[in-house]
Motif scaffolding. Structure first.
Motif, PDB file in Angstrom:
ATOM      1  N   ILE A 207       0.859  -1.158  -0.116  1.00  0.00           N
ATOM      2  CA  ILE A 207       0.137  -0.163  -0.122  1.00  0.00           C
ATOM      3  C   ILE A 207       0.749   1.173  -0.028  1.00  0.00           C
ATOM      4  CG2 ILE A 207      -0.498   0.599   2.465  1.00  0.00           C
ATOM      5  CD1 ILE A 207      -3.453   0.580   1.792  1.00  0.00           C
ATOM      6  N   GLY A 208       2.242   1.089   0.115  1.00  0.00           N
ATOM      7  CA  GLY A 208       2.967   2.188  -0.098  1.00  0.00           C
ATOM      8  C   GLY A 208       3.436   3.013   1.402  1.00  0.00           C
ATOM      9  N   ARG A 209       3.194   2.215   2.345  1.00  0.00           N
ATOM     10  CA  ARG A 209       3.799   2.628   3.771  1.00  0.00           C
ATOM     11  C   ARG A 209       5.087   2.273   3.924  1.00  0.00           C
ATOM     12  NH1 ARG A 209      -0.712   1.230   8.469  1.00  0.00           N
ATOM     13  NH2 ARG A 209       1.251   2.272   9.593  1.00  0.00           N
ATOM     14  N   ARG A 210       5.651   1.191   3.230  1.00  0.00           N
ATOM     15  CA  ARG A 210       6.982   1.009   3.464  1.00  0.00           C
ATOM     16  C   ARG A 210       7.549   0.759   2.388  1.00  0.00           C
ATOM     17  NH1 ARG A 210       8.205   0.469   8.649  1.00  0.00           N
ATOM     18  NH2 ARG A 210       6.370   0.284  10.002  1.00  0.00           N
ATOM     19  N   PRO A 211       8.894   0.814   2.071  1.00  0.00           N
ATOM     20  CA  PRO A 211       9.566   0.743   0.605  1.00  0.00           C
ATOM     21  C   PRO A 211       9.757  -0.710   0.111  1.00  0.00           C
ATOM     22  CG  PRO A 211      11.321   1.401   2.274  1.00  0.00           C
ATOM     23  CD  PRO A 211       9.954   1.516   3.067  1.00  0.00           C
ATOM     24  N   LYS A 212      10.022  -1.712   0.961  1.00  0.00           N
ATOM     25  CA  LYS A 212      10.304  -2.999   0.676  1.00  0.00           C
ATOM     26  C   LYS A 212      10.436  -3.942   1.726  1.00  0.00           C
ATOM     27  CE  LYS A 212      15.085  -1.734   1.244  1.00  0.00           C
ATOM     28  NZ  LYS A 212      16.479  -1.097   0.607  1.00  0.00           N
ATOM     29  N   VAL A 213      10.145  -5.020   1.569  1.00  0.00           N
ATOM     30  CA  VAL A 213      10.280  -6.417   2.306  1.00  0.00           C
ATOM     31  C   VAL A 213      11.503  -6.889   2.381  1.00  0.00           C
ATOM     32  CG1 VAL A 213       9.308  -8.422   2.911  1.00  0.00           C
ATOM     33  CG2 VAL A 213       7.587  -6.718   1.832  1.00  0.00           C
ATOM     34  N   HIS A 214      11.954  -6.903   3.943  1.00  0.00           N
ATOM     35  CA  HIS A 214      13.373  -7.470   3.868  1.00  0.00           C
ATOM     36  C   HIS A 214      13.151  -8.918   4.341  1.00  0.00           C
ATOM     37  CE1 HIS A 214      15.705  -3.977   4.624  1.00  0.00           C
ATOM     38  NE2 HIS A 214      14.526  -3.327   4.884  1.00  0.00           N
ATOM     39  N   VAL A 215      13.870  -9.884   3.334  1.00  0.00           N
ATOM     40  CA  VAL A 215      13.741 -11.321   3.257  1.00  0.00           C
ATOM     41  C   VAL A 215      14.951 -11.943   4.183  1.00  0.00           C
ATOM     42  CG1 VAL A 215      13.546 -13.544   2.024  1.00  0.00           C
ATOM     43  CG2 VAL A 215      12.324 -11.377   1.136  1.00  0.00           C
ATOM     44  N   TRP A 216      14.579 -12.218   4.975  1.00  0.00           N
ATOM     45  CA  TRP A 216      15.820 -12.613   6.089  1.00  0.00           C
ATOM     46  C   TRP A 216      16.498 -14.030   5.532  1.00  0.00           C
ATOM     47  CZ3 TRP A 216      17.337  -8.360   8.043  1.00  0.00           C
ATOM     48  CH2 TRP A 216      16.558  -7.577   8.591  1.00  0.00           C
ATOM     49  N   GLY A 217      17.066 -13.994   4.535  1.00  0.00           N
ATOM     50  CA  GLY A 217      17.892 -15.602   4.116  1.00  0.00           C
ATOM     51  C   GLY A 217      17.088 -16.150   3.098  1.00  0.00           C
ATOM     52  N   ASN A 218      17.885 -16.457   1.849  1.00  0.00           N
ATOM     53  CA  ASN A 218      17.378 -17.228   0.868  1.00  0.00           C
ATOM     54  C   ASN A 218      18.142 -18.539   0.607  1.00  0.00           C
ATOM     55  OD1 ASN A 218      19.427 -16.024  -0.210  1.00  0.00           O
ATOM     56  ND2 ASN A 218      18.386 -15.247  -2.206  1.00  0.00           N
ATOM     57  N   ASP A 219      18.943 -18.965   1.690  1.00  0.00           N
ATOM     58  CA  ASP A 219      19.631 -20.116   1.332  1.00  0.00           C
ATOM     59  C   ASP A 219      19.375 -21.222   2.323  1.00  0.00           C
ATOM     60  OD1 ASP A 219      20.366 -18.555   3.740  1.00  0.00           O
ATOM     61  OD2 ASP A 219      22.736 -18.728   3.215  1.00  0.00           O
ATOM     62  N   TYR A 220      18.122 -21.388   2.850  1.00  0.00           N
ATOM     63  CA  TYR A 220      17.788 -22.407   3.670  1.00  0.00           C
ATOM     64  C   TYR A 220      17.429 -23.578   2.834  1.00  0.00           C
ATOM     65  CZ  TYR A 220      16.643 -19.020   7.736  1.00  0.00           C
ATOM     66  OH  TYR A 220      17.120 -18.338   8.619  1.00  0.00           O
ATOM     67  N   ASP A 221      17.198 -24.729   3.280  1.00  0.00           N
ATOM     68  CA  ASP A 221      17.086 -25.998   2.736  1.00  0.00           C
ATOM     69  C   ASP A 221      15.553 -26.154   2.381  1.00  0.00           C
ATOM     70  OD1 ASP A 221      17.256 -28.323   1.581  1.00  0.00           O
ATOM     71  OD2 ASP A 221      17.480 -29.714   3.278  1.00  0.00           O
ATOM     72  N   THR A 222      15.050 -25.369   1.663  1.00  0.00           N
ATOM     73  CA  THR A 222      13.730 -25.274   1.323  1.00  0.00           C
ATOM     74  C   THR A 222      13.579 -25.062  -0.166  1.00  0.00           C
ATOM     75  OG1 THR A 222      13.339 -22.884   1.751  1.00  0.00           O
ATOM     76  CG2 THR A 222      12.960 -24.273   3.439  1.00  0.00           C
ATOM     77  N   PRO A 223      12.418 -25.516  -0.817  1.00  0.00           N
ATOM     78  CA  PRO A 223      12.353 -25.319  -2.269  1.00  0.00           C
ATOM     79  C   PRO A 223      12.899 -24.079  -2.846  1.00  0.00           C
ATOM     80  CG  PRO A 223      10.383 -26.424  -1.363  1.00  0.00           C
ATOM     81  CD  PRO A 223      11.156 -25.886  -0.227  1.00  0.00           C
ATOM     82  N   ASP A 224      12.335 -22.922  -2.218  1.00  0.00           N
ATOM     83  CA  ASP A 224      12.980 -21.460  -2.950  1.00  0.00           C
ATOM     84  C   ASP A 224      14.100 -20.966  -2.073  1.00  0.00           C
ATOM     85  OD1 ASP A 224      11.485 -20.324  -0.768  1.00  0.00           O
ATOM     86  OD2 ASP A 224       9.688 -19.785  -2.004  1.00  0.00           O
ATOM     87  N   GLY A 225      14.435 -21.483  -0.810  1.00  0.00           N
ATOM     88  CA  GLY A 225      15.499 -21.128  -0.128  1.00  0.00           C
ATOM     89  C   GLY A 225      14.963 -20.104   0.916  1.00  0.00           C
TER      90      GLY A 225
END
Length: 336
Positions: A207-225
């Motif tokens: 909705i524009g109240r915040r600039p971006k989402v911080h994704v904390w890690g994408n190197d986990y042992d999961t299908p998309d990390g």
């Protein structure tokens, strides 16, 4: 009459709606430290009748006792508590005082008023790092942060209480990750400060109240990390409390997971939210946070067998309902 502590909060307001819709009367107690009484005002628009509101802190035993007596309370649903994992690490004594001491004083007031039916809001954080999945109620309990330990200590206190007095009727409900909002868009999650949970952050970015989402890690042992969690619609979660209350017709103590039994990744949530909102949700990948686990989801079998309860709403519905609330309340309750 049901006493609902933390009744003006995100989960509390949705439980109030479920209780009122079931024909029960509700008195909500809240100190408004992380909630807004506007949520209670909106309940009347949803249900056609109101909850009684009492501004009080659960650590004030005498105030709680007087409320129990004045309203002929027969059961308590206890949600009041501080709940931010990071904050609990920085302020552990505050968390022990509010959550553990507060619960002890609440239970003491209940004992004085001869009210011995209690549904307690616990958390899947009591399990700590999963030793196996899905997490059932027999999984070892080993919380890894002060917030989780407050929930664990309260569980142990309640078990000791029941052991000492078998007249108590206690349900311990271990929540997984509540999200979404009431379909009306009138009540939903409205953090007073920076959100601690994923979906409010995603919605505020959309909705524009915040600039971006911080994704904390994408190197986990999961299908998309990215990390996987068991997200449950808050209305499904709320209905679980009514099911637990119905189960407490006889003295006893039960401990039950409230989750869907399946997990969604951070990227699943972002993508689903983009689809239902039609808005971009920019994000950046950051380093993993200390203490985060790769995957966590519930085994909800016991809730189905014991309470006759199961979740019914999909991740798409969770995101759509949250977006509806966000659109109707772009600045939360304060902007209404």
């Amino acid at each position: 009459m049901i006493l609902l502590t933390g009744g003006a909060g995100y989960i509390g307001s949705h439980i109030a709606v479920v209780l009122l819709d079931a024909g029960l009367d509700v008195v909500a107690v809240d100190n408004l430290s992380n909630s807004n009484s506007a949520s209670l005002e909106r309940i009347r628009a949803i249900c056609g009748r109101s909850v009684i509101f009492r501004h009080a802190d659960i650590r004030n035993e005498e105030a709680i006792y007087q409320i129990l007596r004045a309203h002929d309370v027969t059961a308590v649903i206890h949600l009041a508590g501080l709940k931010a994992v990071g904050e609990s690490t920085a302020q552990p004594i505050t968390y022990y005082d509010n959550n553990v001491v507060g619960t002890m004083r609440l239970v003491s007031a209940m004992t004085r008023a001869s009210v011995k039916t209690l549904v307690f809001s616990s958390s899947a954080t009591v399990y700590g790092t999963p030793a196996y999945l899905p997490l059932d109620e027999k999984h070892p309990v080993a919380p890894i942060n002060p917030y989780g330990r407050t929930k664990y200590f309260i569980e142990e206190i309640l078990k000791d209480l029941h052991e000492s007095d078998k007249d108590w009727r206690i349900a311990i409900l271990r929540y997984f990750n509540p999200v979404g909002a009431h379909e009306s868009g009138l009540i939903g999650e409205d953090p007073l400060d920076v959100p601690n949970n994923l979906l409010p952050i995603v919605a505020q970015v959309a909705i524009g109240r915040r600039p971006k989402v911080h994704v904390w890690g994408n190197d986990y042992d999961t299908p998309d990390g990215t990390g996987i969690r068991d997200f449950i619609h808050v209305v499904d979660l709320a209905s679980g409390h009514l099911s637990a209350l119905s189960q407490l017709r006889q003295p006893g103590l039960l401990t039950v997971n409230l989750g869907t039994g399946s997990g969604s990744s951070v990227m699943d949530v972002i993508q689903t939210f983009k689809e239902v909102s039609g808005r971009p949700v920019p994000y950046v990948i950051d380093q993993r946070r200390v203490g985060d686990v790769a995957t966590c989801y519930a085994d909800p079998t016991l809730a189905k067998n014991l309470l006759g309860w199961t979740s019914t709403r999909s991740l798409t519905q969770m995101c759509a309902d949250h977006w509806h609330f966000q659109m109707k309340n772009p600045n939360g309750y304060r902007g209404a």
